[in-house]
Scaffold this motif. Structure first.
Motif, mmCIF file in Angstrom:
data_model
loop_
_atom_site.group_PDB
_atom_site.id
_atom_site.type_symbol
_atom_site.label_atom_id
_atom_site.label_comp_id
_atom_site.label_asym_id
_atom_site.label_seq_id
_atom_site.Cartn_x
_atom_site.Cartn_y
_atom_site.Cartn_z
ATOM 1 N N ALA A 126 5.566 4.419 2.006
ATOM 2 C CA ALA A 126 6.082 5.583 2.733
ATOM 3 C C ALA A 126 6.974 5.140 3.887
ATOM 4 O O ALA A 126 8.021 5.743 4.155
ATOM 5 C CB ALA A 126 4.915 6.429 3.250
ATOM 6 N N ALA A 127 6.565 4.074 4.581
ATOM 7 C CA ALA A 127 7.375 3.560 5.682
ATOM 8 C C ALA A 127 8.707 3.002 5.176
ATOM 9 O O ALA A 127 9.752 3.200 5.794
ATOM 10 C CB ALA A 127 6.596 2.488 6.444
ATOM 11 N N GLN B 7 0.903 3.481 2.207
ATOM 12 C CA GLN B 7 1.407 3.637 3.574
ATOM 13 C C GLN B 7 2.636 2.772 3.806
ATOM 14 O O GLN B 7 3.607 3.202 4.443
ATOM 15 C CB GLN B 7 0.306 3.279 4.583
ATOM 16 N N ARG C 242 -0.277 5.432 14.040
ATOM 17 C CA ARG C 242 0.899 6.197 14.450
ATOM 18 C C ARG C 242 0.538 7.609 14.904
ATOM 19 O O ARG C 242 1.422 8.407 15.204
ATOM 20 C CB ARG C 242 1.877 6.293 13.279
ATOM 21 N N ASP D 209 4.224 13.420 3.992
ATOM 22 C CA ASP D 209 4.717 12.434 4.943
ATOM 23 C C ASP D 209 6.166 12.029 4.693
ATOM 24 O O ASP D 209 6.711 11.248 5.464
ATOM 25 C CB ASP D 209 3.833 11.175 4.895
ATOM 26 N N VAL E 65 2.585 1.416 10.030
ATOM 27 C CA VAL E 65 2.179 1.736 8.671
ATOM 28 C C VAL E 65 0.676 1.936 8.564
ATOM 29 O O VAL E 65 0.180 2.292 7.502
ATOM 30 C CB VAL E 65 2.616 0.618 7.692
ATOM 31 N N SER E 66 -0.082 1.703 9.602
ATOM 32 C CA SER E 66 -1.520 1.930 9.543
ATOM 33 C C SER E 66 -1.809 3.414 9.532
ATOM 34 O O SER E 66 -1.036 4.230 10.030
ATOM 35 C CB SER E 66 -2.219 1.268 10.735
ATOM 36 N N GLU E 67 -2.959 3.783 8.966
ATOM 37 C CA GLU E 67 -3.236 5.200 8.727
ATOM 38 C C GLU E 67 -3.250 6.014 10.000
ATOM 39 O O GLU E 67 -2.671 7.089 10.078
ATOM 40 C CB GLU E 67 -4.569 5.348 7.990
ATOM 41 N N HIS E 68 -3.953 5.535 11.025
ATOM 42 C CA HIS E 68 -4.065 6.316 12.246
ATOM 43 C C HIS E 68 -3.349 5.691 13.436
ATOM 44 O O HIS E 68 -3.326 6.279 14.511
ATOM 45 C CB HIS E 68 -5.549 6.520 12.583
ATOM 46 N N SER F 267 0.841 -1.198 0.000
ATOM 47 C CA SER F 267 0.000 0.000 0.000
ATOM 48 C C SER F 267 0.876 1.248 0.000
ATOM 49 O O SER F 267 2.078 1.184 0.297
ATOM 50 C CB SER F 267 -0.891 0.003 1.245
ATOM 51 N N ASP G 41 0.988 12.674 13.231
ATOM 52 C CA ASP G 41 1.502 11.366 12.833
ATOM 53 C C ASP G 41 2.995 11.301 13.127
ATOM 54 O O ASP G 41 3.752 12.188 12.715
ATOM 55 C CB ASP G 41 1.278 11.124 11.339
ATOM 56 N N ALA H 118 -7.477 13.790 4.509
ATOM 57 C CA ALA H 118 -6.842 13.058 5.606
ATOM 58 C C ALA H 118 -7.187 13.688 6.949
ATOM 59 O O ALA H 118 -7.457 12.981 7.935
ATOM 60 C CB ALA H 118 -5.332 13.016 5.413
#
Length: 299
Positions: free
Chosen positions: A73-74, A70, A167, A118, A162-165, A68, A144, A211
């Protein structure tokens, strides 16, 4: 229209090559005496990116599922990728590169101002790693946790998921009761107002950003306390504050939180420093010793 498809073979090669270019010490990890390959181990990349080692290994073996945005990005943060390399990673994985967000404010002449998003610049990640005795984090304006050094992880725990919320500090504070156990109960109300007022300021700056809207909606649905505070419409950008953390290994420690804003305004470097005249510095020095073993991945 360009059809976006994952190129597993090229993605695997790019991940492996990028991993080999990152020295352990550049990522805040001990080099260790016995390394047969250059750069980071696969397990270390997975740990830094907040994903399972099995998932990352499958990506490098060109047999994993499509990651994904996310996840990507990680991985970009863990591998210290610059903006061009980050965009290339997204394209190989079958996603469009993240476009720069546009601020509601305008430069002279009406040109939108691109903001940071991000992606954390490698230079800022390098600065985090150099702060060996000071806990430090990079946060988005929405709260975040985008990156943190080893001291921050030892002090505050690993929240760069890596989950949306997962972190997000406000989400954890209001939706996860365990997040408050490290803070004195008599200060919970203060921290709640601090989180909400800072988030309110960020949401106002983003002016309808999806977001931000999604985060607020989830928080309102999860917490009556958040909803009550949100409706007060208190606004205060967090620039400095003091906090007390009850750590299981070093006990209660008071810290000054100094917030340094990036030029784009959407990212901030948060430093947790010992107040003068306290024993917080000694406690942090102890944490640096006892926390190293927790952060070091197993071989």
């Amino acid at each position: 229209m360009i059809r976006m498809t994952i190129d597993r073979r090229e993605l695997a090669d790019f991940l492996r090559r990028s991993r080999e270019r990152v020295r352990p010490q550049d990522a805040g990890l001990p080099a260790g005496p016995r390394r047969r390959t250059p750069g980071l181990r696969r397990e270390e990349v997975a740990q830094l990116a907040g994903m399972s080692a099995d998932y990352y290994i499958r990506l490098e073996q060109a047999r994993g599922p499509q990651p994904s945005p996310q996840m990507l990005a990680a991985l970009a943060r863990a591998l210290r990728l610059d903006t061009d390399e980050r965009d290339h990673l997204h394209l190989l994985a079958g996603h469009r590169p993240p476009s720069p967000k546009l601020s509601a404010s305008l430069e002279q002449g009406g040109t939108p101002i691109a903001t940071a998003g991000d992606h954390v610049a490698p230079g800022l990640l390098h600065l985090l790693d150099q702060l060996e005795t000071t806990p430090a984090q990079v946060l988005s304006d929405l709260g975040d946790v985008l990156a943190q050094n080893a001291m921050a992880q030892s002090l505050l725990g690993g929240v760069c998921t890596v989950s949306e919320h997962g972190r997000n500090v406000a989400w954890r504070w209001f939706a996860d009761p365990e997040a408050r156990t490290a803070y004195p109960p008599e200060e919970h109300a203060y921290y709640s107002r601090l989180h909400v007022a800072d988030l309110r300021a960020a949401v106002g700056r983003r002016s309808g950003d999806p977001a931000a809207t999604r985060l607020v909606e989830r928080l309102r649905g999860a917490s009556e306390e958040f909803t009550e505070l949100w409706e007060r419409h208190e606004v205060a950008v967090r620039r400095h504050s003091r906090m007390r953390v009850a750590h299981p290994l070093i006990g209660a420690v008071d810290l000054d939180c100094q917030v340094l804003l990036a030029p784009e305004g959407e990212q901030r470097l948060v430093l947790y420093t010992p107040p003068p005249g306290t024993d917080a510095g000694e406690r942090l020095a102890l944490l640096r010793v006892v926390g190293t073993e927790q952060f070091t991945p197993s071989s």
